[in-house]
Design an enzyme around this catalytic site. Structure first.
Site, short mmCIF file in Angstrom:
data_model
loop_
_atom_site.label_atom_id
_atom_site.label_comp_id
_atom_site.label_asym_id
_atom_site.label_seq_id
_atom_site.Cartn_x
_atom_site.Cartn_y
_atom_site.Cartn_z
N HIS A 172 104.12 38.14 78.72
CA HIS A 172 105.82 38.29 79.81
C HIS A 172 106.56 38.11 78.61
O HIS A 172 107.57 38.58 79.26
CB HIS A 172 105.98 37.52 80.73
CG HIS A 172 104.57 36.82 81.77
ND1 HIS A 172 103.20 36.28 81.46
CD2 HIS A 172 104.67 38.27 82.42
CE1 HIS A 172 102.70 36.07 82.50
NE2 HIS A 172 103.40 37.50 83.36
N HIS A 205 103.22 33.15 80.46
CA HIS A 205 102.65 32.88 78.98
C HIS A 205 103.48 34.48 77.88
O HIS A 205 104.24 35.21 78.54
CB HIS A 205 101.27 33.78 79.97
CG HIS A 205 100.72 34.79 78.93
ND1 HIS A 205 100.00 35.20 78.01
CD2 HIS A 205 99.15 33.49 78.51
CE1 HIS A 205 99.17 36.26 76.80
NE2 HIS A 205 98.72 34.39 77.38
N LYS A 235 100.88 28.77 86.47
CA LYS A 235 101.14 28.82 85.03
C LYS A 235 102.28 28.26 84.11
O LYS A 235 103.51 29.34 84.55
CB LYS A 235 99.75 29.33 84.54
CG LYS A 235 98.65 30.02 85.79
CD LYS A 235 97.90 30.77 84.91
CE LYS A 235 96.91 31.06 85.92
NZ LYS A 235 95.64 32.47 85.96
#
Length: 527
Positions: A146, A143, A140
């Site tokens: 993170h 984000h 992915k």
């Protein structure tokens, strides 16, 4: 090698009076925080920390009386020009010219190691340390959740490396169930650049100025997690539940009131099983002294159980494992709405900073405005993140984060750029041989006193791994430098005075840059 001889000199005199080894006294002597309202001494000794009271309560002399008696036994010398007392403290004022000469000499002699070469770190053993941080899911986009793990882990690694430890930075990628083994565990071995380029992570770490020594992934430990299950079984630690899952009993009474599930009913491993395998594998591979995990505080129980299981398996090194946890960021939005991806945050910080720079009257024509805006925007994000306790949640506000005045990353960058341009303006006439008698103004003394405290601030951060100590120190240094810049002009002053002041500002900029780099901020030279 001591950063300054002052603490050691005071300890030596105290040693004779108190009949204690001077090494035992070093850490009880601290630099006095600068006060904006009044002049302060340079160092203080907390008397209660060094006087052992063997008398009974009834005959116990008052602490202030003990403080007074100790102060009377001490004498001024070539280093200490004044001795006074405060509430439970003996205060030492250093000879003013010696203060200026020694601090400036040390800042330039030690360079990026200023503060780290202090006597406070002289007995620090050098360790092998593993730090696992960032750890996104590589299937992915990176984000925003993170971001904190990445910048906090980077700070911890920077600090440990600066202190002379051997640090291995590991990014443990969430590649479970995805065909990303090449990137996750084998990128360094196979070096497939196309795979990296096409991956959603792309070069976000390079934007962020973060590097890793090893990439590994959950899938890498699939087979090894089965070995862990066999080991647990062999040690009699594996128990079967009614549902068919396998658990490790962590309760005191061994009644399964507290347990950790390590295997599903179909025989597959779980996140904690793969973490057990990873920890054992890393310890065998690196033989490290400490293993640090940087994740959000919601995983606190997970790591408690991880370390507990490792201990039950007989791995005593589990006591040297540490979880550095952090809180959540709330209200982070872009103009488009709620933020999900980190690249949106970085793009937003850069575009807002570009807009601010374009509208500011003081902005100069820059060679690379995009790159400058990115560095300032990132500094703003990092300082906002590091101002409080890492475990605290905080409310995010773009307007507050990007303010050019006040306690922000933008202000730090502005101060650094301003001091750098002052150096550049006079770089041809700079001299290292200055007259320290020219640095006796209260504003100059305040900057020098604050530079004295840098080693203690680094020591504090090294103890609790909280960057807030360094952040508040750098913000204070910037405020003191701003006041000194206004009241102690270089331009138009007599050459001897100008040279001394320029050297002072150079020292302030050097320490400011050192601290910023530890935090993961790249200082800008123009804005």
């Amino acid at each position: 090698m001591a950063a300054c001889p002052f603490r050691r000199s005071i300890a030596s005199q105290l040693s004779r009076v108190l009949n204690l080894p001077s090494e035992n006294l070093i850490n009880s002597i601290s630099a006095v925080p600068v006060s904006k309202k009044r002049p302060v001494a340079d160092f203080q000794l907390f008397v209660g920390s060094v006087i052992e009271d063997k008398s009974s309560d009834r005959s116990k002399p008052d602490l202030q009386l003990q403080t007074q008696r100790l102060a009377e036994k001490l004498k001024c010398d070539t280093v200490v020009s004044e001795i006074s007392t405060g509430p439970g403290t003996v205060n030492f004022t250093i000879n003013r010219e010696l203060l200026a000469k020694t601090v400036l000499q040390q800042v330039f002699k030690d360079g990026s190691e200023y503060g780290i070469k202090s006597e406070l770190f002289s007995t620090l053993p050098r360790r092998k340390i593993i730090i696992e941080f960032s750890s996104p899911n590589i299937a992915k986009k990176f984000h925003v959740g993170h971001l904190r793990s990445t910048i906090i882990g980077n700070f911890v690694a920077n600090l440990k490396e600066a202190l002379g430890h051997q640090v291995t930075r590991i990014n443990y990628l969430g590649d479970w169930g995805m065909q990303f083994g090449l990137l996750g565990a084998g990128f360094q071995q196979f070096g497939n650049e196309e795979e990296l380029q096409s991956n959603p992570l792309q070069h976000l770490f390079e934007r962020l100025g973060v590097h890793f020594d090893e990439y590994s992934g959950e899938s890498f430990y699939q087979e090894k997690s089965q070995e862990v299950l066999k080991m647990l079984d062999a040690k009699g630690l594996l128990q079967k539940t009614i549902k068919g899952t396998r658990v490790v009993d962590l309760s005191e009474k061994r009644d399964l009131s507290l347990s950790s599930t390590v295997m599903r009913s179909d025989g597959t491993s779980l996140y904690i099983t793969r973490d057990l395998a990873a920890a054992i594998d890393r310890m065998q591979k690196y033989n490290c002294d400490t293993m640090i995990y940087v994740t959000d505080k919601s995983q606190h129980t997970h790591f408690e159980q991880l370390f507990q299981i490792l201990k039950l398996m007989g791995y005593q090194w589990a006591e040297r494992c540490q979880h550095v946890s952090f809180g959540l960021v709330q209200g982070m939005k872009t103009r488009k709405g709620e933020v999900v991806f980190l690249e949106d945050v970085l793009n937003e910080a850069r575009s807002r900073m570009l807009q601010n720079m374009a509208s500011a009257k003081t902005s100069k024509e820059l060679e690379n405005p995009l790159e400058t805006a990115e560095k300032i925007g990132l500094a703003a994000l990092i300082i906002q993140d590091f101002k409080g306790l890492l475990s605290s949640d905080y409310q995010f506000s773009w307007d507050r984060v990007l303010q050019s005045r006040g306690d922000t990353g933008v202000f730090l960058q502005y101060t650094h750029a301003r001091l750098h341009s002052l150096e550049q303006m006079y770089r041809n006439g700079q001299s290292t041989d200055i007259n320290t008698a020219c640095l006796q103004d209260p504003q100059a003394i305040s900057v020098l006193q604050h530079l004295l405290r840098y080693d203690e601030v680094l020591y504090k951060s090294s103890e609790d791994l909280q960057p807030k100590h360094i952040v508040s120190y750098l913000l204070m240094l910037s405020h003191l430098a701003a006041v000194a810049h206004k009241t102690l002009p270089v331009k138009g002053s007599a050459p001897e005075l100008a040279q001394a002041r320029l050297r002072l500002f150079q020292a302030a900029r050097s320490v400011l840059a050192n601290g910023m780099k530890l935090l993961g901020i790249m200082p800008v030279t123009q804005m």
